[in-house]
Design a protein around this motif. Sequence first.
Motif, mmCIF file in Angstrom:
data_model
loop_
_atom_site.group_PDB
_atom_site.id
_atom_site.type_symbol
_atom_site.label_atom_id
_atom_site.label_comp_id
_atom_site.label_asym_id
_atom_site.label_seq_id
_atom_site.Cartn_x
_atom_site.Cartn_y
_atom_site.Cartn_z
ATOM 1 N N ILE A 85 38.865 36.469 33.456
ATOM 2 C CA ILE A 85 38.897 37.681 34.044
ATOM 3 C C ILE A 85 40.355 37.998 34.774
ATOM 4 O O ILE A 85 40.657 36.894 35.610
ATOM 5 C CB ILE A 85 37.947 37.553 35.158
ATOM 6 C CG1 ILE A 85 36.374 38.006 34.516
ATOM 7 C CG2 ILE A 85 38.088 39.322 36.092
ATOM 8 C CD1 ILE A 85 35.357 37.650 35.430
ATOM 9 N N GLY A 86 41.143 38.608 34.391
ATOM 10 C CA GLY A 86 42.491 39.152 35.050
ATOM 11 C C GLY A 86 42.210 40.017 36.301
ATOM 12 O O GLY A 86 41.684 41.127 35.969
ATOM 13 N N ILE A 87 42.950 39.742 37.451
ATOM 14 C CA ILE A 87 42.849 40.622 38.510
ATOM 15 C C ILE A 87 44.395 40.860 38.964
ATOM 16 O O ILE A 87 45.306 40.188 39.395
ATOM 17 C CB ILE A 87 41.975 40.210 39.613
ATOM 18 C CG1 ILE A 87 40.667 40.028 39.183
ATOM 19 C CG2 ILE A 87 42.226 41.233 40.713
ATOM 20 C CD1 ILE A 87 39.834 39.511 40.165
ATOM 21 N N ILE A 88 44.813 42.221 38.889
ATOM 22 C CA ILE A 88 46.369 42.536 39.180
ATOM 23 C C ILE A 88 46.379 43.815 39.908
ATOM 24 O O ILE A 88 45.885 44.818 39.635
ATOM 25 C CB ILE A 88 46.972 42.516 37.880
ATOM 26 C CG1 ILE A 88 48.369 42.502 37.870
ATOM 27 C CG2 ILE A 88 46.667 43.810 36.986
ATOM 28 C CD1 ILE A 88 49.456 42.061 36.965
ATOM 29 N N PRO A 89 47.223 43.839 40.992
ATOM 30 C CA PRO A 89 47.487 45.023 41.690
ATOM 31 C C PRO A 89 48.407 46.133 40.623
ATOM 32 O O PRO A 89 49.199 45.618 39.864
ATOM 33 C CB PRO A 89 48.493 44.939 42.767
ATOM 34 C CG PRO A 89 48.865 43.493 42.540
ATOM 35 C CD PRO A 89 48.030 42.772 41.450
ATOM 36 N N LEU A 110 42.676 39.450 27.368
ATOM 37 C CA LEU A 110 41.378 39.011 28.334
ATOM 38 C C LEU A 110 40.145 39.413 28.143
ATOM 39 O O LEU A 110 39.937 40.497 27.627
ATOM 40 C CB LEU A 110 42.049 39.084 29.795
ATOM 41 C CG LEU A 110 43.334 38.690 30.423
ATOM 42 C CD1 LEU A 110 43.504 39.054 31.716
ATOM 43 C CD2 LEU A 110 43.561 37.239 30.216
ATOM 44 N N SER A 111 38.960 38.752 28.692
ATOM 45 C CA SER A 111 37.633 39.142 28.565
ATOM 46 C C SER A 111 37.567 40.234 29.535
ATOM 47 O O SER A 111 36.950 41.270 28.872
ATOM 48 C CB SER A 111 36.760 38.110 29.051
ATOM 49 O OG SER A 111 37.004 36.911 28.263
ATOM 50 N N GLN A 112 38.252 40.326 30.480
ATOM 51 C CA GLN A 112 38.274 41.662 31.621
ATOM 52 C C GLN A 112 39.434 41.684 32.235
ATOM 53 O O GLN A 112 39.816 40.590 32.601
ATOM 54 C CB GLN A 112 36.923 41.568 32.210
ATOM 55 C CG GLN A 112 36.725 42.587 33.317
ATOM 56 C CD GLN A 112 35.597 42.182 34.118
ATOM 57 O OE1 GLN A 112 34.646 41.313 34.132
ATOM 58 N NE2 GLN A 112 35.201 43.485 35.035
ATOM 59 N N LEU A 113 39.863 42.714 32.483
ATOM 60 C CA LEU A 113 40.964 43.019 33.127
ATOM 61 C C LEU A 113 40.722 44.125 34.486
ATOM 62 O O LEU A 113 40.342 45.297 34.227
ATOM 63 C CB LEU A 113 42.268 43.740 32.552
ATOM 64 C CG LEU A 113 43.474 43.856 33.214
ATOM 65 C CD1 LEU A 113 44.030 42.527 33.781
ATOM 66 C CD2 LEU A 113 44.474 44.784 32.258
ATOM 67 N N ILE A 114 40.853 43.706 35.548
ATOM 68 C CA ILE A 114 40.664 44.632 36.882
ATOM 69 C C ILE A 114 42.016 44.629 37.609
ATOM 70 O O ILE A 114 42.656 43.931 37.843
ATOM 71 C CB ILE A 114 39.625 43.736 37.897
ATOM 72 C CG1 ILE A 114 38.279 43.322 37.261
ATOM 73 C CG2 ILE A 114 39.614 44.698 39.028
ATOM 74 C CD1 ILE A 114 37.503 42.498 38.062
ATOM 75 N N THR A 115 42.074 46.129 37.729
ATOM 76 C CA THR A 115 43.224 46.598 38.443
ATOM 77 C C THR A 115 42.724 47.106 39.898
ATOM 78 O O THR A 115 41.898 47.942 40.136
ATOM 79 C CB THR A 115 43.967 47.690 37.768
ATOM 80 O OG1 THR A 115 44.157 47.464 36.479
ATOM 81 C CG2 THR A 115 45.273 48.323 38.557
ATOM 82 N N THR A 116 43.768 46.545 40.884
ATOM 83 C CA THR A 116 43.448 46.772 42.231
ATOM 84 C C THR A 116 44.607 47.740 42.744
ATOM 85 O O THR A 116 45.649 47.845 42.065
ATOM 86 C CB THR A 116 43.326 45.584 42.926
ATOM 87 O OG1 THR A 116 44.471 44.965 43.142
ATOM 88 C CG2 THR A 116 41.820 44.727 42.530
ATOM 89 N N GLU A 117 44.583 48.486 43.923
ATOM 90 C CA GLU A 117 45.577 49.022 44.628
ATOM 91 C C GLU A 117 46.686 48.443 45.108
ATOM 92 O O GLU A 117 47.704 48.639 45.138
ATOM 93 C CB GLU A 117 44.735 49.991 45.778
ATOM 94 C CG GLU A 117 44.140 51.291 45.217
ATOM 95 C CD GLU A 117 43.623 52.169 46.259
ATOM 96 O OE1 GLU A 117 44.320 52.052 47.384
ATOM 97 O OE2 GLU A 117 42.747 52.941 46.249
#
Length: 196
Positions: free
Chosen positions: A64-68, A81-88
């Motif tokens: 799981i990748g998390i990136i602004p 990636l299995s999952q990509l999460i974008t944050t503010e």
Amino acid sequence: MNKLEKICVFCGSSEGNDLAIAQAAMMLGETFANRDITLVYGAAKIGVMGILAKSVLDNNGAVIGIIPEFLKKKEVVHLGLSQLITTENMHDRKMKMQEVSDGFIALPGGMGTLEELFEILTWLQLGLHNKPIGLLNVNHFYDDLLQLLETMVRKGLLKMKNYELLLVSDSIDILLEKMEQFKAPKIPKWLSPERT
């Protein structure tokens, strides 16, 4: 015993010049995949971050990748990636990492790695979470940092019990074992909600 299904790893977006660091990242990725531990990390495909993610994926593990949002334009985002999460923003990124992870490990890295490590340690110290935090001391990379922390204890600026919140080993297996056995301290009385 802590169940470590998802571990967030803080590490460098550069590869550095010590091959032992890249090897440790590959070994950590392989270990995660073999133990069915999902990697949570900063979503880049470059540097130590990229080596780690590639290793997990190459061994059929989950990432799981998390990136602004703003870093999507500057960093090379891993699109496999299995999952990509974008944050503010960066703060929301760290909040999301803390929310989805069962524990944290710091591999060698630069200022960003240290900033992430010490913020999540501070949150643990303040009782904002109760998850284990490990430092993988690859090839003595963190020896000087640990010596500085010991100086803080000696000078009375860091309590020994808070210094001991950071679990340290140069062995992946030993570090994971320490994390599984970790028991979070009670929240300090002065941080507990006032009773009415």
